[in-house]
Design a protein around this motif. Structure first.
Motif, PDB file in Angstrom:
ATOM      1  N   ALA A  19      49.074  52.768  31.136  1.00 53.31           N
ATOM      2  CA  ALA A  19      49.188  52.571  29.415  1.00 53.31           C
ATOM      3  C   ALA A  19      48.814  53.769  29.100  1.00 53.31           C
ATOM      4  O   ALA A  19      48.499  54.850  28.221  1.00 53.31           O
ATOM      5  CB  ALA A  19      49.550  51.350  28.418  1.00 53.31           C
ATOM      6  N   GLY A  20      47.285  53.864  28.678  1.00 57.58           N
ATOM      7  CA  GLY A  20      46.425  54.811  28.007  1.00 57.58           C
ATOM      8  C   GLY A  20      46.680  54.693  26.694  1.00 57.58           C
ATOM      9  O   GLY A  20      46.319  55.269  25.680  1.00 57.58           O
ATOM     10  N   GLY A  21      46.296  53.140  26.177  1.00 55.08           N
ATOM     11  CA  GLY A  21      46.492  52.638  24.761  1.00 55.08           C
ATOM     12  C   GLY A  21      48.114  53.182  23.988  1.00 55.08           C
ATOM     13  O   GLY A  21      47.691  52.511  22.961  1.00 55.08           O
ATOM     14  N   ASN A  22      48.932  53.187  24.834  1.00 56.16           N
ATOM     15  CA  ASN A  22      50.143  53.314  24.334  1.00 56.16           C
ATOM     16  C   ASN A  22      50.919  51.583  23.893  1.00 56.16           C
ATOM     17  O   ASN A  22      51.719  51.581  25.290  1.00 56.16           O
ATOM     18  CB  ASN A  22      51.358  54.113  24.902  1.00 56.16           C
ATOM     19  N   PRO A  23      50.844  51.575  22.672  1.00 63.54           N
ATOM     20  CA  PRO A  23      51.746  50.056  22.307  1.00 63.54           C
ATOM     21  C   PRO A  23      52.729  50.145  23.099  1.00 63.54           C
ATOM     22  O   PRO A  23      53.100  49.222  23.312  1.00 63.54           O
ATOM     23  CB  PRO A  23      51.781  50.258  21.244  1.00 63.54           C
ATOM     24  N   ALA A  24      53.836  51.418  23.281  1.00 64.34           N
ATOM     25  CA  ALA A  24      55.510  51.227  23.937  1.00 64.34           C
ATOM     26  C   ALA A  24      55.060  51.100  25.028  1.00 64.34           C
ATOM     27  O   ALA A  24      55.970  50.676  25.414  1.00 64.34           O
ATOM     28  CB  ALA A  24      55.815  52.865  22.877  1.00 64.34           C
TER      29      ALA A  24
END
Length: 614
Positions: A490-495
């Motif tokens: 995800a690389g820190g992306n909440p979605a």
């Protein structure tokens, strides 16, 4: 728009069909129908030849696709034209591509969007009866599966999206029927919905609630047992916290289960909480929340100002604002929250009309908030309305939020800028939230002009790994290996974190995925669908090289010159698809790289790997 254009009607919520001056339009079948459906879904927006080919044929388009597209467009022009006319004025060609011109509400999907927005406003105004009417009208638009029989990746992605839209409308309608004591009317429908959508825990909860409210406690408990069995056996996961808590309340005979307050609640709280669903918990970013609440405290003290919130798609802008405005200080403010719509960018004053309508829902005593604006409304009249609305709000501070500002029509952006000027003299806080879009000088200018006012700028960073793990733990229990893999992708992306967590219910543990599930890939591709064709092709080529690569490697793979890559890489960097790392560029989200890699035909992947000696 000409009279011929005004007479065109299109339906896509079922088998696609069109009528011109009351006569059926022969859309043809197969790929020609797919071309029409893509143009209709993007009505009043140009689609380039490359975009249409990608929408209809996908990344493995044959060499004949370009010629085929020309043939289909020519056939559609003849079919759409009035009787005896040489060609249709509704389907036009320009340097930017092809465009199907439709009047507002000539497309059933647009009517659906308007009815959903109407239902949202009525919900926030506490008008349950009329909200239910709007939802029933929205459901009546369906005549089978959306885009039925239409081939191509664009149609498939929109079929899935519209299926989710219909389910959300059905779920909200069921909530309202339960809240208004009409439990018996909805039980049979919920049984069918649960059977068709076994992983949707909200539907299981509504079925349990409706049965319990109808005096069928034993049936409600049995419904939970069946829900747990299907979730464990088919998806390898226990029910979530909300469903387990509901089961305990029903087991204890809690008579407050299903009371109207559970579905309606405080209107002011709903106006904030409705922007992010309770199923999506908020984690981290405490410093940013504190800065935003400080701005709210200023407006409570009588000092207006502006806030600019910017972040990549899916980074959690709306969630951040909801968390900040849900604090105790926001309870003393009137909050108006409007989201701009990508598909109404060409409708003058559409977004500002929604802003005024939202204020009217919060402040029914302000008659000037209830206005109808059109393309021909003079700007001076619009500004007069705005002054009246803001000027009549003297009882308490006003917070105005414009979410997804990048999709607002230009006329509304001008009015929004005017409002930001008024904030310097009133207890008015103007909050703008947007994603970066390359080539949008108007957004760059608005960001720069924000600095002229008392302003706060918030740039959202990705979640840290501990914050990402915390978010996943709050959503649902997952195996440790899945959590580690999801966080890395995800690389820190909440979605992306939430999309992958939800996919585990349907597709099992992440490490066992042979390919990224379509529901996850659709979220990623939607976020970067507005990149230029050149940027998307370079990113696809980079995906074959790994998570990171040098410019020399990109040049060798694509055959492009360094000067050709300057603008393309700058575009990808600006939207957050890539990041710079020493003398290389790398994907900001490994998930994006994997989705793009899997979109490349296997034969081409092998050819590139052989060329590189892998």
């Amino acid at each position: 728009m000409t009279s011929a254009d005004l007479s065109l009607e299109v339906v896509l919520l079922g088998e696609p069909a069109a009528w011109h001056d009351g006569r059926p339009v022969p859309l043809g079948g197969g790929l020609r129908r797919a071309v029409f459906a893509a143009l209709a879904m993007r009505a009043n927006h140009s689609m380039s030849r490359a975009e249409l080919i990608d929408a209809v044929w996908g990344p493995e388009a044959p060499a004949s696709a370009s010629g085929g597209l020309y043939t289909y467009i020519s056939g559609l022009r003849r079919a759409l034209g009035p009787a005896g006319a040489p060609k249709a004025t509704a389907l036009t060609t320009s340097y930017a591509g092809y465009q199907l011109a439709l009047r507002p509400d000539a497309l059933d999907v647009q009517r659906l969007d308007r009815l959903r927005e109407q239902a949202r406003v009525l919900n926030e105004a506490g008008d349950t009866a009329h909200e239910l009417v709007a939802l029933d009208e929205a459901l009546a638009l369906w005549n089978g599966e959306a885009l039925s029989g239409v081939p191509g990746p664009f149609a498939e992605a929109n079929r899935l999206r519209l299926k989710e839209v219909r389910l959300s409308v059905l779920e909200r309608r069921a909530e309202l029927l339960v809240a208004t004591g009409r439990h018996d009317e909805v039980i049979d429908e919920l049984v069918d919905l649960v059977r068709a959508n076994p992983a949707r825990e909200g539907l299981h909860g509504l079925l349990m609630t409706s049965m319990f409210r109808a005096g069928r406690q034993t049936d409600a408990l049995e419904a939970y047992r069946r829900a747990r069995d299907v979730l464990v056996d088919r998806f390898g996961t226990e029910p979530g916290h909300a469903l387990r808590a509901l089961h305990q309340r029903i087991l204890a005979g809690d008579t407050t289960v299903g009371q109207p307050s559970e579905f309606t609640g405080s209107r002011q709280a709903l106006r904030i909480a409705a922007r992010t669903r309770a199923s999506k918990p908020f984690v981290g970013r405490a410093d940013l929340v504190a800065r935003l609440r400080s701005s709210v405290a200023d407006v409570l003290a009588g000092r207006g100002g502006c806030v600019w919130v910017e972040g990549a798609p899916g980074s959690g802008k709306s969630a951040l604002l909801a968390e900040a405005l849900a604090g105790t200080t926001a309870a003393s403010c009137t909050v108006s929250w409007t989201g701009a719509d990508e598909f109404t960018q060409d409708i003058p004053f559409y977004t500002v009309e929604r802003c005024l309508s939202d204020i009217g829902a919060a402040l029914p005593h302000v008659p000037s908030a209830h206005v109808s604006l059109g393309p021909d409304t003079p700007v001076s009249s619009v500004l007069d309305h705005v002054r009246q609305v803001v000027g009549s709000h003297v009882t308490q501070p006003l917070v105005m939020v414009l979410d997804d500002l990048q999709w607002a029509d230009l006329e509304s952006l001008s009015v929004w800028h005017y409002l930001r000027g008024l904030s310097q003299h009133r207890p008015l806080l103007m909050v703008s939230a947007c994603r970066p879009l390359p080539g949008r000088r108007d957004l760059d200018l608005m960001r720069e002009l924000t600095g002229e006012f008392r302003s706060t700028t918030v740039l959202l960073p990705p979640l840290t790994d501990p914050e990402a793990r915390d978010l996943l733990e709050r959503v649902q229990p997952l195996a440790h290996t899945s959590v580690r893999t999801i966080v890395a992708l995800a690389g820190g992306n909440p979605a992306y974190l939430l999309a992958m967590a939800a996919a585990v219910e349907h597709h099992g543990q992440v490490r066992k995925w042979k390919a990224v599930p379509h529901s996850v890939a659709a979220v990623v591709l939607d976020h970067f669908g507005h990149l230029s064709v050149e940027a998307r092709e370079v990113l696809r080529a980079m995906a074959l090289l790994g998570d990171s690569c040098s410019v020399d490697e990109i040049m060798a793979t694509t055959g492009a010159r360094a000067s050709d890559l300057v603008d393309v890489l700058a575009e990808a960097l600006e939207v957050g698809a890539l990041q710079e790392s020493d003398d290389e560029v790398r994907f900001a989200h490994p998930l994006l790289r994997r989705v793009l890699y899997e979109s490349v035909p296997v034969s081409l992947r092998l050819a590139v790997h052989q060329q590189r000696g892998c």
